[in-house]
Each structure stands twice: as C-alpha cells, then as structure tokens.
Scaffold this motif. Structure first.
Motif, PDB file in Angstrom:
ATOM      1  N   THR A  89       3.361  28.544 -16.143  1.00  0.00           N
ATOM      2  CA  THR A  89       4.848  28.769 -16.650  1.00  0.00           C
ATOM      3  C   THR A  89       5.802  27.576 -16.693  1.00  0.00           C
ATOM      4  O   THR A  89       6.556  27.525 -17.688  1.00  0.00           O
ATOM      5  CB  THR A  89       5.642  30.038 -15.642  1.00  0.00           C
ATOM      6  OG1 THR A  89       4.922  30.951 -15.415  1.00  0.00           O
ATOM      7  CG2 THR A  89       7.018  30.236 -16.174  1.00  0.00           C
ATOM      8  N   ALA A  90       5.501  26.802 -15.962  1.00  0.00           N
ATOM      9  CA  ALA A  90       6.269  25.455 -16.131  1.00  0.00           C
ATOM     10  C   ALA A  90       5.851  24.560 -17.289  1.00  0.00           C
ATOM     11  O   ALA A  90       6.810  24.088 -18.416  1.00  0.00           O
ATOM     12  CB  ALA A  90       6.157  24.607 -14.733  1.00  0.00           C
ATOM     13  N   GLU A  91       4.537  24.499 -17.404  1.00  0.00           N
ATOM     14  CA  GLU A  91       4.129  23.752 -18.846  1.00  0.00           C
ATOM     15  C   GLU A  91       4.376  24.508 -20.094  1.00  0.00           C
ATOM     16  O   GLU A  91       4.588  23.969 -21.110  1.00  0.00           O
ATOM     17  CB  GLU A  91       2.551  23.698 -18.715  1.00  0.00           C
ATOM     18  CG  GLU A  91       1.972  22.566 -17.367  1.00  0.00           C
ATOM     19  CD  GLU A  91       2.422  21.275 -17.884  1.00  0.00           C
ATOM     20  OE1 GLU A  91       2.422  20.722 -19.149  1.00  0.00           O
ATOM     21  OE2 GLU A  91       3.041  20.570 -17.065  1.00  0.00           O
ATOM     22  N   SER A  92       4.606  25.867 -20.003  1.00  0.00           N
ATOM     23  CA  SER A  92       4.877  26.544 -21.529  1.00  0.00           C
ATOM     24  C   SER A  92       6.017  26.168 -21.885  1.00  0.00           C
ATOM     25  O   SER A  92       6.422  26.479 -23.021  1.00  0.00           O
ATOM     26  CB  SER A  92       4.461  28.121 -21.057  1.00  0.00           C
ATOM     27  OG  SER A  92       5.565  28.469 -20.247  1.00  0.00           O
ATOM     28  N   THR A  93       6.930  25.861 -20.853  1.00  0.00           N
ATOM     29  CA  THR A  93       8.165  25.544 -21.223  1.00  0.00           C
ATOM     30  C   THR A  93       8.579  24.095 -21.772  1.00  0.00           C
ATOM     31  O   THR A  93       9.347  23.780 -22.604  1.00  0.00           O
ATOM     32  CB  THR A  93       9.342  25.753 -20.058  1.00  0.00           C
ATOM     33  OG1 THR A  93       8.908  24.701 -19.030  1.00  0.00           O
ATOM     34  CG2 THR A  93       9.628  27.081 -19.522  1.00  0.00           C
ATOM     35  N   ALA A  94       7.401  23.242 -21.602  1.00  0.00           N
ATOM     36  CA  ALA A  94       7.357  21.708 -22.029  1.00  0.00           C
ATOM     37  C   ALA A  94       6.595  21.887 -23.177  1.00  0.00           C
ATOM     38  O   ALA A  94       6.557  20.874 -24.132  1.00  0.00           O
ATOM     39  CB  ALA A  94       6.896  21.111 -20.727  1.00  0.00           C
ATOM     40  N   GLU A  98       2.740  24.204 -24.632  1.00  0.00           N
ATOM     41  CA  GLU A  98       1.586  24.443 -24.250  1.00  0.00           C
ATOM     42  C   GLU A  98       0.304  23.571 -24.698  1.00  0.00           C
ATOM     43  O   GLU A  98      -0.809  23.664 -23.807  1.00  0.00           O
ATOM     44  CB  GLU A  98       1.070  25.804 -25.018  1.00  0.00           C
ATOM     45  CG  GLU A  98       1.933  26.767 -25.869  1.00  0.00           C
ATOM     46  CD  GLU A  98       1.384  27.553 -26.341  1.00  0.00           C
ATOM     47  OE1 GLU A  98       0.458  27.715 -27.210  1.00  0.00           O
ATOM     48  OE2 GLU A  98       1.989  28.857 -26.178  1.00  0.00           O
TER      49      GLU A  98
END
Length: 141
Positions: free
Chosen positions: A89-94, A96
């Motif tokens: 979830t954190a990486e998908s905001t930055a 994928e």
C-alpha cells in the motif's frame, strides 16, 4: 464425519489454491521479466510474485503434517501478510514500479486476506484440543 481439528485441512486447501495461483501466474506471465506484467483474472502477477505464492503454497502443504507446523505457518502468514499489505500500500502511492512485486490494490488485498486467514487458522488450531488433551479428558486423568 467432521475431524476434531479441521484447520489443517483449511490450510491444505489454502496451500493448493496458492500453488494453483502461482502456477497460473507463471504460465500467464510466460516467465517474462518483472516489468512485463500480465493480467490473471484480477491479479497482475509477475514472475517474482508468482514464485512467492508458489513457495508459500508448498510451505503450507508441508506445515499441515504437524500441529506446530500449522501454528508456525499461520502465525508467519499473519505477520508477513500484514507487512506485505502495508508495504504494498505504501509503495503503490509512490509508484508500483519501485517494488519487484508490482503490487496493485488487488494483490494488496490478497495479502490482507491471507493475513486474516492466517489469524483465523491460528485461533482455530490453538483453541482446538490437542490429541493428548482429548486423551486425558476421555480417561479422566
């Protein structure tokens, strides 16, 4: 007749589903590089993520043989599932493409669901009487 402790059967079914999903992901991805992602139903499983699911499924089937194995696997699945959900979830905001798994919301919720299933299996196995406890209750000692 329902077995006294059906939770190893639930874990075995989960292991088979994970193996199937991993194999379908590998076949669908065509063993391509991680950046070339193919869509499998709602999941975009790349080779790395498919191998992770395949290994988890095999470990689940190995763990089914022993009560302690089921407990350790379910607890590990719960912790790793939560960590993968938070990480994805954190990486998908930055973006994928920053993670080798290319996690989308569907995969993040797959990991959250696996964490919840691990918690349910862990609660079920630890609350079920062990074979020695049921023997003691039957003999009155």
């Amino acid at each position: 007749m329902v077995p006294r402790n059906p939770w190893p059967l639930v874990l075995a079914a989960e292991g088979l589903v994970l193996i199937l999903l991993g194999l379908l992901g590998l076949a669908n991805a065509g063993w391509r590089a991680s950046d070339d992602v193919a869509v499998l139903v709602i999941f975009e499983l790349n080779t790395t993520h498919s191998i992770l699911l395949l290994v988890a499924g095999v470990l689940a089937l190995v763990a089914v043989r022993w009560r302690r194995g089921v407990v350790v696997f379910a607890a590990s699945q719960m912790v790793v599932g939560v960590l993968l959900f938070v990480y994805g979830t954190a990486e998908s905001t930055a973006g994928e493409d920053r993670t080798p798994f290319s996690l989308d919301p569907a995969e993040n919720f797959l990991h959250a669901g696996l964490a919840v299933l691990g918690f349910i299996i862990l609660c079920g196995v630890t609350s079920a009487p062990s074979p020695t406890e049921s023997h003691r209750a039957a003999t009155g000692h």
